[in-house]
Design an enzyme around this catalytic site. Structure first.
Site, mmCIF file in Angstrom:
data_model
loop_
_atom_site.group_PDB
_atom_site.id
_atom_site.type_symbol
_atom_site.label_atom_id
_atom_site.label_comp_id
_atom_site.label_asym_id
_atom_site.label_seq_id
_atom_site.Cartn_x
_atom_site.Cartn_y
_atom_site.Cartn_z
ATOM 1 C CD1 TRP A 74 -3.243 0.792 0.644
ATOM 2 C CD2 TRP A 74 -2.054 2.240 1.869
ATOM 3 N NE1 TRP A 74 -4.031 1.893 0.871
ATOM 4 C CE2 TRP A 74 -3.328 2.800 1.626
ATOM 5 C CE3 TRP A 74 -1.139 2.973 2.626
ATOM 6 C CZ2 TRP A 74 -3.701 4.054 2.100
ATOM 7 C CZ3 TRP A 74 -1.501 4.226 3.096
ATOM 8 C CH2 TRP A 74 -2.768 4.744 2.829
ATOM 9 C CE LYS A 605 -11.438 -5.415 8.332
ATOM 10 N NZ LYS A 605 -12.837 -4.950 8.351
#
Length: 610
Positions: A74, A605
């Site tokens: 990410w 998440k």
């Protein structure tokens, strides 16, 4: 965010690495890659985008070998691209990394002055170069990693392999989770248990500043002084089936429909005919909770909304003042801590960076004790807290939290009722509320039956760009949660306000192009809410009302209003029950708009960096 899988085995481990990365896709990422030691060289496969794109490159040119590391990234330092994708190679070593290294720029400049060349924009490649410097100076890999991490400032979980020691992998962690999977003749590293559950259910959770070395036959853990330390292995409660999507179209849909069972599991063994059972918060809980005179709840995102609901309950039942703080803000202001204040940290993963840092900061601020509400028993938040209550939601794969929220509300209700009993709540009311809480799984089951109506309503949102959510009392945080779900997965701009605030600004936005979603349980604030809804109708706004079956709204005589009737139960459980149609609305709007429901853009998440 980001995910690590690593393995040392006698078999070809590329399929294991790929399966592990797929199990970590829920965390959010923008590129994927793996590196395997193969015949005296490190071979990499990397791709921008999804794991399947990296997998296709591997299938076109398979990489064989029993030692390897893999990663989903990410983006932090550097845009999403193949060159910035992990693993990174510097000299004789390859590395994958979760976290952020704060002093990477100065380290990079020093290494460039020594002649190092960098091929990416990442802080991770700098870490690899620092480690390789120590390897070239003659240190074995574990000692090189230990020496390197002493030079780093920031948070990291890493897995490192070297061509000089091709049958071992070294990992280390500070501020980001990392665990060991223990097999027979093979061992693994992973960001969480879900990455490894298909190959082993024996897990060893590493602690802050641990350095671990795995080979096919051994697992050894050291501190930064090079001394061996003992870490206990546990049998994971996660099953391989629990992380499969089954008959559902998306994980989020599956998890919405798992909520009756998740809430029932959270209540099991904790409440009975005579109320909340003893010792459910820990054997040392009684003296702490008896002394508690104030509570600070600290959390992020959905967990923050759960804390906001809990404030209403605790103050009503126990008459204890409650402050709810956003974790990222709490850390950077001088908080006033009254005497005998309980610090409550709420986190689905137990590794949320801001919440974990806030809990650690609380220890120097004079709190009575720390209390964790969490879904992962082995997480840092749980291990480092004085008291704890696990939510038993099971694995939650969808980025947009659903069953984590309702189980957090369930845990908070248990705490509020127990504190109320200790603080003189009328016994008849106490037992009535306990009975009501025990009925929550049934009311959630009934609320799920509203899905066909909500599918029809969702169609009204497909072409919209904005939405407004309204609630009063404990339903205001539910409105906040509903707006968050809609914006997360459908990319529709949504805001939430207490309904009484309409005239103080939001009413200026209302027209026929902005749907207004209102939560209308039956109760003393219903008449006030009805007046607010009339204000919306008078300005041409389209109303969607989630109303209690007993609430009198006279909607049959009104135009531009769609009503979904829900049996909310009592005042205590209504916030959890009315959350269900909000989740279903967000889900079906997202499906109709064609967005990536389980992995919405730009989101992760588990937010393990600040």
């Amino acid at each position: 965010m980001c995910g690590i899988v690593a393995a040392v085995a006698q078999r070809d481990i590329a399929p294991i690495l790929i399966a592990g990365l797929k199990a970590l896709e829920y965390r959010g990422y923008d590129s994927a890659g793996m590196a395997i030691a193969d015949a005296g060289e490190i071979r990499r496969v990397r791709a921008k985008g999804k794991v399947r794109e990296m997998e296709a490159l591997y299938e076109a040119d398979p990489v064989l070998g029993g030692t390897g590391i893999a990663h989903t990234r990410w983006a932090t330092h550097g845009v999403p691209s193949e060159k910035n994708a992990h693993p990174h190679v510097q000299g004789r070593i390859a590395i994958v990394h979760n976290g952020i290294i704060e002093n990477y720029a100065s380290l990079r400049e020093g290494l460039k002055a020594k002649g190092r060349t960098f091929h990416s924009e990442t802080d991770t490649e700098v870490m690899g170069a620092v480690i390789d410097e120590h390897v070239q100076a003659g240190k074995p890999l574990r000692e090189a990693v230990t020496a390197a991490v002493r030079e780093l400032e920031g948070a990291y979980a890493i897995a490192v392999m070297s061509l000089d020691e091709p049958e071992r992998i070294v990992g280390a962690r500070r501020g980001c989770p990392l665990l060991v999977g223990i097999g027979i003749g093979e061992h693994f590293l992973g960001s969480d248990a879900q990455a490894l559950i298909k190959v082993t259910n024996r897990m060893m959770y590493l602690e802050e500043d641990d350095v671990v070395e795995i080979t096919r036959e051994t697992v050894e853990v050291f501190d930064l002084d090079g001394k061996r330390v003992d870490r206990t292995a546990h049998e994971s409660e996660i099953s391989a089936d629990s992380v499969e999507r089954g008959e559902y179209r998306h994980y989020m849909q599956k998890e919405i429909f798992e909520q009756p069972r998740a809430v029932a599991d959270t209540l099991e063994g904790r409440i009975g005919p005579h109320g909340v059972l003893p010792n459910i918060f820990g054997i040392d809980a009684d003296p702490i909770l008896d002394k508690t005179r104030a509570i600070h709840i600290v959390a992020c995102g959905t967990s923050y909304h759960a804390g906001m609901v809990a404030k209403y309950w605790i103050e009503e039942f126990a008459r204890i003042p409650v402050v709810v703080e956003v974790a990222s803000e709490y850390r950077y202001r001088d908080v006033v801590v009254p005497e005998n204040t309980l610090f409550v940290a709420v986190s689905q993963s137990g590794e949320t960076a801001d919440t974990l840092a806030a809990m650690r900061e609380s220890r120097r601020r004079g709190y009575l004790a720390t209390f964790a509400i969490c879904n992962v028993p082995e997480s840092s938040v749980v291990r480092e807290s004085d008291l704890r209550l696990m939510t038993r939601a099971g694995p939650e794969i969808g980025v947009a939290s659903t069953k984590a929220f309702t189980t957090q509300l369930t845990a908070f209700a248990l705490l509020a009722l127990d504190l109320g009993r200790r603080r003189g709540l009328d016994n008849a009311k106490y037992l009535e509320h306990c009975k009501e809480l025990q009925s929550l799984p049934r009311y959630i089951e009934n609320a799920l039956k509203s899905e066909p109506e909500i599918v029809t309503i969702a169609d009204h949102f497909v072409a919209k760009q904005h939405a407004l959510f309204l609630g009063r009392g404990a339903q205001f945080p539910v409105a906040l949660e509903g707006s968050l779900k809609l914006k997360e997965i459908s990319y529709i701009h949504a805001e939430a306000y207490p309904a009484g605030e309409l005239k103080h600004g939001p009413l200026a936005l209302v027209d026929e192009n902005m749907p207004i979603v209102a939560v209308a349980p039956n109760g003393p604030l219903l008449d006030k809410l009805k007046s607010n809804l009339q204000e919306v109708r008078a300005r041409g706004g389209e109303l969607i009302v989630f109303a209690d079956e007993r609430a009198e709204l006279d909607e049959d005589s009104q135009e531009n209003i769609a009503t979904v009737r829900v049996d909310g139960g009592g005042d205590l459980i209504a916030p959890a029950v009315f959350t269900i149609p909000m989740q279903l609305l967000a889900y079906h709007v997202a499906v109709m708009r064609g967005t990536d429901v389980d992995q919405p853009r730009n989101l992760a998440k588990s937010v393990t960096v600040e």
